[in-house]
Design a protein around this motif. Structure first.
Motif, PDB file in Angstrom:
ATOM      1  N   ILE A   1      -9.752  58.234  34.402  1.00 20.93           N
ATOM      2  CA  ILE A   1      -8.517  58.758  33.684  1.00 20.93           C
ATOM      3  C   ILE A   1      -7.419  57.772  33.788  1.00 20.93           C
ATOM      4  N   ALA A   2      -6.924  57.597  32.470  1.00 17.04           N
ATOM      5  CA  ALA A   2      -5.594  56.617  32.388  1.00 17.04           C
ATOM      6  C   ALA A   2      -4.612  57.278  32.176  1.00 17.04           C
ATOM      7  N   ILE A   3      -3.519  57.332  33.141  1.00 18.87           N
ATOM      8  CA  ILE A   3      -2.256  58.111  32.848  1.00 18.87           C
ATOM      9  C   ILE A   3      -1.153  57.152  32.284  1.00 18.87           C
ATOM     10  N   ALA A   4      -0.490  57.486  31.212  1.00 21.90           N
ATOM     11  CA  ALA A   4       0.685  56.355  30.543  1.00 21.90           C
ATOM     12  C   ALA A   4       1.699  56.615  31.256  1.00 21.90           C
ATOM     13  N   PHE A   5       2.307  55.398  31.658  1.00 25.22           N
ATOM     14  CA  PHE A   5       3.760  54.999  32.130  1.00 25.22           C
ATOM     15  C   PHE A   5       4.324  54.351  30.830  1.00 25.22           C
ATOM     16  N   PRO A   6       5.016  54.954  30.117  1.00 25.42           N
ATOM     17  CA  PRO A   6       5.854  54.469  29.170  1.00 25.42           C
ATOM     18  C   PRO A   6       7.041  53.519  29.443  1.00 25.42           C
TER      19      PRO A   6
ATOM     20  N   ARG B   1       6.769  60.574  36.003  1.00 24.72           N
ATOM     21  CA  ARG B   1       6.040  61.994  35.701  1.00 24.72           C
ATOM     22  C   ARG B   1       4.367  61.523  35.937  1.00 24.72           C
ATOM     23  N   GLY B   2       4.102  60.415  35.562  1.00 22.15           N
ATOM     24  CA  GLY B   2       2.639  60.001  35.983  1.00 22.15           C
ATOM     25  C   GLY B   2       2.172  59.982  37.507  1.00 22.15           C
TER      26      GLY B   2
ATOM     27  N   SER C   1      -1.320  53.333  33.566  1.00 21.90           N
ATOM     28  CA  SER C   1      -1.301  52.137  32.479  1.00 21.90           C
ATOM     29  C   SER C   1      -0.015  52.199  31.859  1.00 21.90           C
ATOM     30  N   GLY C   2       0.658  51.017  31.914  1.00 21.29           N
ATOM     31  CA  GLY C   2       1.930  50.915  31.017  1.00 21.29           C
ATOM     32  C   GLY C   2       2.866  50.138  32.016  1.00 21.29           C
ATOM     33  N   ARG C   3       4.125  50.179  32.003  1.00 19.69           N
ATOM     34  CA  ARG C   3       5.206  49.394  32.446  1.00 19.69           C
ATOM     35  C   ARG C   3       5.663  49.465  34.040  1.00 19.69           C
ATOM     36  N   LEU C   4       4.483  49.553  34.940  1.00 16.44           N
ATOM     37  CA  LEU C   4       4.819  49.709  36.314  1.00 16.44           C
ATOM     38  C   LEU C   4       5.325  48.472  36.947  1.00 16.44           C
ATOM     39  N   LEU C   5       6.069  48.413  37.983  1.00 18.22           N
ATOM     40  CA  LEU C   5       6.402  47.343  38.718  1.00 18.22           C
ATOM     41  C   LEU C   5       5.656  47.151  40.037  1.00 18.22           C
ATOM     42  N   ALA C   6       5.479  45.901  40.405  1.00 16.36           N
ATOM     43  CA  ALA C   6       4.889  45.616  41.673  1.00 16.36           C
ATOM     44  C   ALA C   6       5.522  46.595  42.857  1.00 16.36           C
TER      45      ALA C   6
ATOM     46  N   ILE D   1      -4.097  49.588  38.330  1.00 20.06           N
ATOM     47  CA  ILE D   1      -3.004  49.669  37.511  1.00 20.06           C
ATOM     48  C   ILE D   1      -3.133  48.682  36.449  1.00 20.06           C
ATOM     49  N   GLU D   2      -2.859  49.100  35.258  1.00 15.56           N
ATOM     50  CA  GLU D   2      -2.896  48.240  34.013  1.00 15.56           C
ATOM     51  C   GLU D   2      -1.388  47.988  33.501  1.00 15.56           C
TER      52      GLU D   2
END
Length: 167
Positions: free
Chosen positions: A72-77, A83-84, A103-108, A122-123
């Motif tokens: 399951i890949a959850i979007a992080f816009p 919310r993810g 999956s999205g614009r997460l930071l380290a 994390i993608e």
């Protein structure tokens, strides 16, 4: 897209299928939520089907499919949209044991929290991976070894450790 697992950039064994593409005979596929039922009918529930969902999806809509999914890949816009994280906790509470991917614009800086919420991988987009290399992601795991909340990666919280020490 770059895939991070245990602080390292790794090869992704999954292929994200566009909505207009036909289902191939084999291989691990990630489909949109809208195509999930058709994918499961076409390929079966052997763990080779994953789903990409918005972080606003209600967990009740996904619950029947959980035992059939391998990922399951959850979007992080945006890195500011958390919310993810909440959705990941709900997915794990429903008993899902497969791979859970942010999956999205997460930071380290958000990596330890993502792991604590139940994410395995994390993608991130390639441009973000160029700015935050593997050393930053590896270091982010070690920043907080223990937390006050029980999570999915630690052997217990700070409070659990204190209770054990006084016994």
């Amino acid at each position: 897209m770059a895939l991070i697992s245990k602080g390292d950039f790794v090869r992704d064994p999954w292929r994200r299928l566009a909505d207009e593409e036909a289902f191939p005979e084999n291989g691990k596929l990630i489909v949109s939520y809208e195509r999930l039922d058709n994918a499961l009918k076409a390929r079966g529930a052997n763990g080779d089907i994953g789903v990409f969902i918005d972080n606003t999806l209600e967990i009740d809509k996904l619950t029947p499919a959980l035992p059939k999914l391998g990922l399951i890949a959850i979007a992080f816009p945006s890195f500011a949209d958390g919310r993810g994280f909440s959705l990941a906790r709900l997915v794990r509470r429903e008993g899902y044991r497969g791979e859970l991917r942010a999956s999205g614009r997460l930071l380290a800086d958000q990596y330890a929290h993502a792991l604590g919420c139940g994410f395995d991988t994390i993608e991130i987009p390639d441009d973000l991976a160029q700015r935050q290399d593997e050393t930053q992601w590896r270091a982010a795991i070690r920043v907080h070894q223990r937390t006050y909340q029980r999570g999915y990666i630690s052997s217990g919280s700070i409070l659990d450790a204190r209770r054990k020490a006084t016994q």
